[in-house]
Scaffold this active site. Structure first.
Site, mmCIF file in Angstrom:
data_model
loop_
_atom_site.group_PDB
_atom_site.id
_atom_site.type_symbol
_atom_site.label_atom_id
_atom_site.label_comp_id
_atom_site.label_asym_id
_atom_site.label_seq_id
_atom_site.Cartn_x
_atom_site.Cartn_y
_atom_site.Cartn_z
ATOM 1 N N GLU A 39 4.931 4.809 0.839
ATOM 2 C CA GLU A 39 3.916 5.605 0.135
ATOM 3 C C GLU A 39 2.668 4.739 0.051
ATOM 4 O O GLU A 39 2.579 3.845 -0.785
ATOM 5 C CB GLU A 39 4.418 5.966 -1.272
ATOM 6 C CG GLU A 39 5.629 6.882 -1.289
ATOM 7 C CD GLU A 39 5.267 8.326 -0.972
ATOM 8 O OE1 GLU A 39 4.082 8.697 -1.116
ATOM 9 O OE2 GLU A 39 6.166 9.078 -0.570
ATOM 10 N N CYS A 67 -4.136 6.172 -6.064
ATOM 11 C CA CYS A 67 -4.011 6.279 -4.607
ATOM 12 C C CYS A 67 -4.598 7.581 -4.061
ATOM 13 O O CYS A 67 -5.085 7.603 -2.940
ATOM 14 C CB CYS A 67 -2.556 6.145 -4.184
ATOM 15 S SG CYS A 67 -1.489 7.349 -4.968
HETATM 16 P P1 NAD Z 1 0.532 -4.075 -2.753
HETATM 17 O O1 NAD Z 1 0.836 -3.584 -1.389
HETATM 18 O O2 NAD Z 1 -0.333 -5.280 -2.899
HETATM 19 O O3 NAD Z 1 1.875 -4.424 -3.576
HETATM 20 C C1 NAD Z 1 2.924 -3.493 -3.773
HETATM 21 C C2 NAD Z 1 4.206 -4.215 -4.081
HETATM 22 O O4 NAD Z 1 4.543 -5.092 -3.017
HETATM 23 C C3 NAD Z 1 4.246 -5.068 -5.344
HETATM 24 O O5 NAD Z 1 5.449 -4.831 -6.044
HETATM 25 C C4 NAD Z 1 4.213 -6.497 -4.834
HETATM 26 O O6 NAD Z 1 4.954 -7.374 -5.654
HETATM 27 C C5 NAD Z 1 4.906 -6.386 -3.508
HETATM 28 N N1 NAD Z 1 4.416 -7.405 -2.583
HETATM 29 C C6 NAD Z 1 3.187 -7.961 -2.532
HETATM 30 N N2 NAD Z 1 3.099 -8.865 -1.524
HETATM 31 C C7 NAD Z 1 4.303 -8.884 -0.922
HETATM 32 C C8 NAD Z 1 4.861 -9.612 0.184
HETATM 33 N N3 NAD Z 1 4.140 -10.504 0.872
HETATM 34 N N4 NAD Z 1 6.139 -9.383 0.517
HETATM 35 C C9 NAD Z 1 6.873 -8.475 -0.154
HETATM 36 N N5 NAD Z 1 6.409 -7.765 -1.214
HETATM 37 C C10 NAD Z 1 5.152 -7.964 -1.603
HETATM 38 O O7 NAD Z 1 -0.093 -2.807 -3.439
HETATM 39 P P2 NAD Z 1 -0.808 -2.729 -4.830
HETATM 40 O O8 NAD Z 1 -2.049 -3.578 -4.759
HETATM 41 O O9 NAD Z 1 0.159 -2.974 -5.930
HETATM 42 O O10 NAD Z 1 -1.240 -1.193 -4.870
HETATM 43 C C11 NAD Z 1 -2.398 -0.737 -4.255
HETATM 44 C C12 NAD Z 1 -2.130 0.035 -2.998
HETATM 45 O O11 NAD Z 1 -1.062 0.935 -3.186
HETATM 46 C C13 NAD Z 1 -3.302 0.884 -2.575
HETATM 47 O O12 NAD Z 1 -3.469 0.819 -1.194
HETATM 48 C C14 NAD Z 1 -2.895 2.280 -2.980
HETATM 49 O O13 NAD Z 1 -3.527 3.308 -2.278
HETATM 50 C C15 NAD Z 1 -1.434 2.250 -2.758
HETATM 51 N N6 NAD Z 1 -0.774 3.241 -3.581
HETATM 52 C C16 NAD Z 1 -0.162 4.308 -3.000
HETATM 53 C C17 NAD Z 1 0.449 5.261 -3.791
HETATM 54 C C18 NAD Z 1 1.172 6.435 -3.225
HETATM 55 O O14 NAD Z 1 1.886 7.078 -3.960
HETATM 56 N N7 NAD Z 1 1.046 6.741 -1.959
HETATM 57 C C19 NAD Z 1 0.415 5.122 -5.161
HETATM 58 C C20 NAD Z 1 -0.224 4.028 -5.708
HETATM 59 C C21 NAD Z 1 -0.802 3.083 -4.907
#
Ligand code: NAD
Length: 454
Positions: A212, A246
């Site tokens: 997502e 998002c």
């Molecule tokens: P992110 O991708 O930075 O992190 C998401 C998760 O991944 C966190 O739990 C984090 O701990 C983990 N993570 C981070 N680095 C990692 C790594 N190297 N290896 C494994 N896991 C890791 O996203 P974010 O900054 O928390 O959220 C923002 C993004 O999420 C935006 O792009 C937004 O559009 C998207 N988003 C999508 C939805 C949806 O429902 N489609 C909803 C909310 C946010």
């Protein structure tokens, strides 16, 4: 790092799943009822955590986080008995006599990785589907919203069955360790960069993934609508959670006259919602972390803000901001903004707007503000996006019958309502055929007459 050992957590859950604990409908139902209780009894604790992490008001926490999960729980409780039933399917004459059915079965131990922007909704809404489908679940909330992560760990530990559900707190290292375990599904919400890491890690064990993601959700607005009413809708969808949503409108495409009317109307809407000084409004959120404040501040460099534009790093405040006449090659139009800045790009007409949308990655949502059904049809026919909202941003995610998910760069797979159940379910094909009469005999070799002696 986590206080829990990810490998040990997965082993415990695997034991729980293998013992058959999570499969009976009674257990699934009991967990969902317990989750509803968690939302009720733990509501105040979650609200406090959301205020600490994101400056979220109680009202917004209830409507956009806790309420969304409660609605998913109630929907699943109402329908899960039917979802979990096996269904008969017709058998072709060539295979008859026989009976065929599809038997839904839980996948096993699944991992849900959440982001920080709606840190309650986006970890617990997938949990609803995973539990309804009879799985054991590891939840990994985002460490970027630490108060909410801690509250979720405490509340889930207190309310849900630890043999079937566990929260593992921690950073990327912890997630990496979790991903190296043998899991039966990974449900990830976050950005495209981390999604690639997650998908690669899951591929090592051939674990299926739901991704997502986000992207730049465009808006088209023309002069056939009430621009003031549309501006209120846009300001609501964009400035909720300080733009860290998002499905928030990311940028607007409009002709210059419509753009200038919209800018004026957005200024009025922002003042009506948050007062003359949004920094003093209890209803306006804050940016989650300093590095995101810096990122947003640098996006505004060299741009002229027609509305807002103020950034205060000390309080992680970025004002509701509108940049009228942003250029397509501006950094504002490159990456997902994920903050309270709304650029309006001038285009000559609808054709140009559609060309701009088509020239970019497929967004999570696309919003159309036009009273012309033909305009709506053209966007539906000529562009691709996870969802389309006509006259309203973001609200499609409140309709349990609508799949919520992206397409292409905005994601793979979908959830909400029955789609959540399906996401965490394997549809097992079962065919039963009596041994006699042996209608398969026609398919047995030899297919050519056998010569004597062979
Ligand atoms: P992110 O991708 O930075 O992190 C998401 C998760 O991944 C966190 O739990 C984090 O701990 C983990 N993570 C981070 N680095 C990692 C790594 N190297 N290896 C494994 N896991 C890791 O996203 P974010 O900054 O928390 O959220 C923002 C993004 O999420 C935006 O792009 C937004 O559009 C998207 N988003 C999508 C939805 C949806 O429902 N489609 C909803 C909310 C946010």
């Amino acid at each position: 790092m986590s206080t829990e050992d990810p490998a040990e957590v997965v082993r415990t859950l695997r034991r729980g799943f293998d013992s058959g604990l999570t499969k009976p409908l009674a257990w699934r139902r009991a967990q969902l009822v317990a989750l509803r209780r968690l939302l009720l009894d733990g509501g105040a604790e979650l609200e406090r955590a959301l205020a600490l992490d994101l400056g979220k008001s109680s009202a917004e926490a209830q409507v956009s986080e806790i309420g969304v999960v409660r609605a998913e729980v109630d929907h699943a409780l109402r329908h899960m008995r039917r979802w979990a039933r096996s269904t008969r399917v017709p058998v072709p004459v060539a295979v008859a006599p026989a009976s065929a059915r599809v038997v839904p079965e839980p996948l096993g131990v699944v991992l849900v990785i959440g982001p920080w922007n709606y840190p309650v909704q986006l970890i617990l809404a997938p949990l609803v589907g995973a539990l309804a489908a009879g799985n054991a679940v590891v939840l990994k909330p985002s460490e970027v919203a630490p108060a909410t992560s801690a509250a979720l760990a405490r509340l889930v530990g207190h309310h849900l069955d630890p043999r079937g559900v566990t929260v593992v707190e921690g950073d990327a290292g912890t997630t990496t360790e979790l991903l190296s375990q043998r899991l039966d599904h990974v449900f990830f919400t976050g950005g495209g960069a981390v999604a690639r890491i997650v998908a690669r890690a899951a591929a090592e064990n051939l674990t299926p993934v739901t991704l997502e993601l986000g992207g730049k959700s465009p808006v088209w607005i023309d002069d056939t609508v009430d621009v003031e009413a549309a501006a209120r809708r846009l300001a609501w969808g964009k400035f909720m959670n300080a733009g860290q949503t998002c499905v928030a409108p990311d940028y607007v495409l409009a002709t210059p006259p419509v753009a200038s009317r919209l800018t004026a109307a957005l200024a009025v809407a922002v003042t009506a919602f948050y007062g003359l000084d949004p920094a003093a409004s209890p209803d306006y959120g804050r940016i989650v972390a300093d590095r995101h404040v810096d990122r947003l501040a640098s996006l505004l460099e060299g741009e002229h803000a027609a509305v807002g534009g103020t950034v205060d790093r000390g309080t992680r405040y970025v004002a509701p901001t509108v940049v009228d006449g942003a250029r397509l090659d501006s950094p504002l139009l490159a990456e997902e903004i994920f903050g309270p800045i709304l650029p309006i790009v001038h285009v000559a007409d609808l054709d140009e707007a559609i060309r701009v949308v088509r020239s970019r990655e497929k967004p999570l949502a696309l919003y159309v503000f036009s009273s012309s059904r033909e305009v709506e049809r053209r966007f539906l026919r000529e562009t691709s996006s996870g969802a389309v909202g006509v006259g309203v941003p973001s609200a499609h995610l409140l309709v349990p019958g609508l799949p919520f998910g992206g397409v292409g760069a905005s994601g793979t797979g979908a959830y909400h309502g029955k789609r959540s159940f399906d996401t965490f379910t394997h549809e097992k094909a079962v065919l039963r055929k009596p041994l006699s009469p042996d209608t398969i005999a026609l398919a047995y070799p030899p297919f050519t007459p056998r010569r004597e002696g062979i």
